[in-house]
Design an enzyme around this catalytic site. Sequence first.
Site, PDB file in Angstrom:
ATOM      1  N   LYS A 106       0.507  -1.287  -0.124  1.00 11.02           N
ATOM      2  CA  LYS A 106       0.242   0.324   0.197  1.00 11.02           C
ATOM      3  C   LYS A 106       0.769   1.219  -0.277  1.00 11.02           C
ATOM      4  O   LYS A 106       0.345   1.858  -0.821  1.00 11.02           O
ATOM      5  CB  LYS A 106      -0.720  -0.325   1.689  1.00 11.02           C
ATOM      6  CG  LYS A 106      -2.612   0.480   0.950  1.00 11.02           C
ATOM      7  CD  LYS A 106      -2.819   0.220   2.341  1.00 11.02           C
ATOM      8  CE  LYS A 106      -4.926   0.519   1.926  1.00 11.02           C
ATOM      9  NZ  LYS A 106      -5.186   0.361   3.793  1.00 11.02           N
ATOM     10  N   THR A 122     -13.107   4.345  15.359  1.00 12.09           N
ATOM     11  CA  THR A 122     -14.494   4.380  16.428  1.00 12.09           C
ATOM     12  C   THR A 122     -14.613   3.461  17.043  1.00 12.09           C
ATOM     13  O   THR A 122     -14.070   1.902  16.406  1.00 12.09           O
ATOM     14  CB  THR A 122     -15.904   4.349  15.192  1.00 12.09           C
ATOM     15  OG1 THR A 122     -15.551   5.217  14.059  1.00 12.09           O
ATOM     16  CG2 THR A 122     -17.429   4.285  15.853  1.00 12.09           C
ATOM     17  N   LEU A 176     -17.184  12.169   8.520  1.00 10.38           N
ATOM     18  CA  LEU A 176     -16.339  12.025   7.826  1.00 10.38           C
ATOM     19  C   LEU A 176     -17.733  10.879   5.912  1.00 10.38           C
ATOM     20  O   LEU A 176     -17.120   9.876   6.993  1.00 10.38           O
ATOM     21  CB  LEU A 176     -15.140  11.638   6.843  1.00 10.38           C
ATOM     22  CG  LEU A 176     -13.621  12.932   7.044  1.00 10.38           C
ATOM     23  CD1 LEU A 176     -12.446  11.979   7.087  1.00 10.38           C
ATOM     24  CD2 LEU A 176     -14.173  14.092   7.236  1.00 10.38           C
ATOM     25  N   ASN A 181     -24.363   8.647  14.550  1.00  6.46           N
ATOM     26  CA  ASN A 181     -24.337   7.969  13.507  1.00  6.46           C
ATOM     27  C   ASN A 181     -25.862   6.709  13.435  1.00  6.46           C
ATOM     28  O   ASN A 181     -26.680   6.752  12.788  1.00  6.46           O
ATOM     29  CB  ASN A 181     -23.484   6.543  12.996  1.00  6.46           C
ATOM     30  CG  ASN A 181     -21.727   7.091  12.209  1.00  6.46           C
ATOM     31  OD1 ASN A 181     -22.100   7.956  11.704  1.00  6.46           O
ATOM     32  ND2 ASN A 181     -21.249   6.363  11.897  1.00  6.46           N
ATOM     33  N   LEU A 200     -33.235  11.901   4.950  1.00 11.90           N
ATOM     34  CA  LEU A 200     -34.406  11.483   4.354  1.00 11.90           C
ATOM     35  C   LEU A 200     -34.667  10.917   3.075  1.00 11.90           C
ATOM     36  O   LEU A 200     -35.892  11.331   2.827  1.00 11.90           O
ATOM     37  CB  LEU A 200     -35.376  12.344   4.542  1.00 11.90           C
ATOM     38  CG  LEU A 200     -35.924  13.524   6.318  1.00 11.90           C
ATOM     39  CD1 LEU A 200     -36.212  14.016   6.743  1.00 11.90           C
ATOM     40  CD2 LEU A 200     -36.337  11.890   7.167  1.00 11.90           C
ATOM     41  N   CYS A 220     -20.003   1.901   7.982  1.00 17.53           N
ATOM     42  CA  CYS A 220     -19.862   1.935   9.430  1.00 17.53           C
ATOM     43  C   CYS A 220     -21.288   2.364   9.595  1.00 17.53           C
ATOM     44  O   CYS A 220     -21.862   1.952  10.908  1.00 17.53           O
ATOM     45  CB  CYS A 220     -19.773   4.015   9.198  1.00 17.53           C
ATOM     46  SG  CYS A 220     -18.026   4.202   8.642  1.00 17.53           S
TER      47      CYS A 220
HETATM   48  C1  UGA Z   1     -21.719   7.419   7.940  1.00 13.36           C
HETATM   49  C2  UGA Z   1     -21.744   9.219   8.381  1.00 13.36           C
HETATM   50  O1  UGA Z   1     -22.726   9.863   7.668  1.00 13.36           O
HETATM   51  C3  UGA Z   1     -20.120   9.965   8.771  1.00 13.36           C
HETATM   52  O2  UGA Z   1     -20.746  11.205   9.260  1.00 13.36           O
HETATM   53  C4  UGA Z   1     -19.550   8.892   9.223  1.00 13.36           C
HETATM   54  O3  UGA Z   1     -18.012   9.637   8.973  1.00 13.36           O
HETATM   55  C5  UGA Z   1     -19.126   7.870   8.739  1.00 13.36           C
HETATM   56  O4  UGA Z   1     -20.143   6.915   8.024  1.00 13.36           O
HETATM   57  C6  UGA Z   1     -18.710   6.993   9.517  1.00 13.36           C
HETATM   58  O5  UGA Z   1     -18.755   6.566  10.334  1.00 13.36           O
HETATM   59  O6  UGA Z   1     -16.964   6.491   9.391  1.00 13.36           O
HETATM   60  P1  UGA Z   1     -20.772   7.413   5.134  1.00 13.36           P
HETATM   61  O7  UGA Z   1     -21.253   5.771   5.189  1.00 13.36           O
HETATM   62  O8  UGA Z   1     -19.465   6.980   4.858  1.00 13.36           O
HETATM   63  O9  UGA Z   1     -21.000   8.013   6.144  1.00 13.36           O
HETATM   64  O10 UGA Z   1     -22.418   7.094   3.913  1.00 13.36           O
HETATM   65  P2  UGA Z   1     -23.197   7.899   4.166  1.00 13.36           P
HETATM   66  O11 UGA Z   1     -23.133   9.035   3.191  1.00 13.36           O
HETATM   67  O12 UGA Z   1     -23.641   7.986   5.743  1.00 13.36           O
HETATM   68  O13 UGA Z   1     -24.617   6.529   3.544  1.00 13.36           O
HETATM   69  C7  UGA Z   1     -24.750   5.275   4.487  1.00 13.36           C
HETATM   70  C8  UGA Z   1     -25.972   4.680   4.386  1.00 13.36           C
HETATM   71  O14 UGA Z   1     -27.286   5.236   4.358  1.00 13.36           O
HETATM   72  C9  UGA Z   1     -25.582   4.881   2.354  1.00 13.36           C
HETATM   73  O15 UGA Z   1     -25.858   3.311   2.320  1.00 13.36           O
HETATM   74  C10 UGA Z   1     -26.800   5.196   2.296  1.00 13.36           C
HETATM   75  O16 UGA Z   1     -27.399   4.615   0.258  1.00 13.36           O
HETATM   76  C11 UGA Z   1     -28.082   5.472   3.037  1.00 13.36           C
HETATM   77  N1  UGA Z   1     -28.834   6.642   3.014  1.00 13.36           N
HETATM   78  C12 UGA Z   1     -27.779   8.123   3.413  1.00 13.36           C
HETATM   79  C13 UGA Z   1     -30.116   6.569   2.354  1.00 13.36           C
HETATM   80  O17 UGA Z   1     -30.508   6.021   2.344  1.00 13.36           O
HETATM   81  N2  UGA Z   1     -31.100   7.652   2.934  1.00 13.36           N
HETATM   82  C14 UGA Z   1     -30.550   9.070   2.835  1.00 13.36           C
HETATM   83  O18 UGA Z   1     -30.889  10.570   3.329  1.00 13.36           O
HETATM   84  C15 UGA Z   1     -28.506   9.262   3.434  1.00 13.36           C
END
Ligand code: UGA
Length: 430
Positions: free
Chosen positions: A36, A122, A152, A210, A252, A262
């Site tokens: 890596k 985490t 993030l 989260n 939403l 996560c």
């Molecule tokens: C999430 C959190 O949003 C971050 O703030 C956090 O730092 C991160 O986990 C972590 O703990 O490292 P991430 O896993 O990258 O980030 O993805 P998200 O954008 O939060 O989406 C998570 C899941 O929820 C995805 O499957 C997404 O498609 C789904 N989602 C999200 C929905 O179905 N509807 C929404 O309105 C938003």
Amino acid sequence: MTKIGILGTGYVGLVTGVCLADLGLNVICIDRDEKKIQELLKGKMPIYEPGLEELVLKNYKEGRLSFTIKLSEIINELEVLFIAVGTPADRDGMPNLVYIEQVIDELKSILTKDMILVIKSTVPVGTNANIDIELKKSISYKCHLVSNPEFLREGYAIQDFMYPSRIVIGTKSAPAYEVMLKVYNHFAKHDVPIIYTTPETAELSKYASNSFLATKIAFINEMANLCDQLNANVDEVAHIMGLDDRIGSKFLQAGPGFGGSCFPKDIMALDTMSQKLGLNNYIIESVIKSNDIRKKFLASKIIDIALNKKIACLGLTFKAGTDDIRDSSAIEIVNELLLNNLELNLYDPEGMENAKQVINNRNVFWAENMEQAIEDVEVIIILTEWQEFKMINFKSLINARIKPIIIDLRNLLNQGEILSLGFEYYGVGK
Ligand code: UGA
């Protein structure tokens, strides 16, 4: 100048390292995975993250960012060491801390001076305190522990780092807090809230954040089920709810259920932590159940519509903007369809290589692009909200030999336009 070490070059470590370097700090990223590091030195990123490669190359060339595999060789140059190693879920639902434990063991034998140790990974509530006790027992140098959770999102990681909603510094050490303020000085100057708290509060705030976001998603998905039955439109319900700023419009978006590395892991850990304390976290339990059931529920609806038909599945990653397929709802739904012997053309803009590692079935055709995936199929299913899928040329599909049924599990497409062209369209909750 403060020299910062970042241990672990995954999403969190690499993004933190390169962004701090870009803010002018002197950063060295450490990963014991030699391959890596060699690739990074050649400018090849271990993950797909928009903007990452350019930023790494820029900061590496300008001399603020470097890489090594040997923590022992640089440890004494550092003032602050961030630990951003993985904490994958264990069988009991709690994160496995083995990589963190390995780092702590190594530190015991290589530290020759005081150090500020920042836990970015985490970790369950109490982990910082346990590490503190462990280090105090074993070494005479002072290790100032700081819990500094990250918030993030994959796909927006650089933007989220550079424009954070808050920075949490959980520590019992006032000198460590002062140094962390220097590290995050850029953000303090830009009025980003910097919260000085205990390690326990910092650790729990990450799980609470989260889990709350996951709860919003599970809630709107349940509303989508109701909308389907009651002839209402979940996108509009979400819009109306979100205009109330006590509720907020974000997270939403109804869909196939949350996934990724996560939310599923963190919500499970919060549930297990509660249970270990003899507490029932009824909300969290329901969210886990609701999200688990969702994939099977949607797959069975698809099977009702698409049995014996030739299908294109667009999107395999857990969301758009990433190549990550960990706990992806799309993959789970694809697997359910394959269990029912459906024939699938699969396509994802970034996740193909990762998906091929976990899906191996003779009923699958791996398409090279979206056009190839949808050619001559009877059903098109949108599983991930990649913007590219909005480019499907429905006007040209009208004249195709077969007019496909559209199943849009992300409510991504323009339903009105598709219906007006005479296609059969199924969204989520509308
Ligand atoms: C999430 C959190 O949003 C971050 O703030 C956090 O730092 C991160 O986990 C972590 O703990 O490292 P991430 O896993 O990258 O980030 O993805 P998200 O954008 O939060 O989406 C998570 C899941 O929820 C995805 O499957 C997404 O498609 C789904 N989602 C999200 C929905 O179905 N509807 C929404 O309105 C938003």
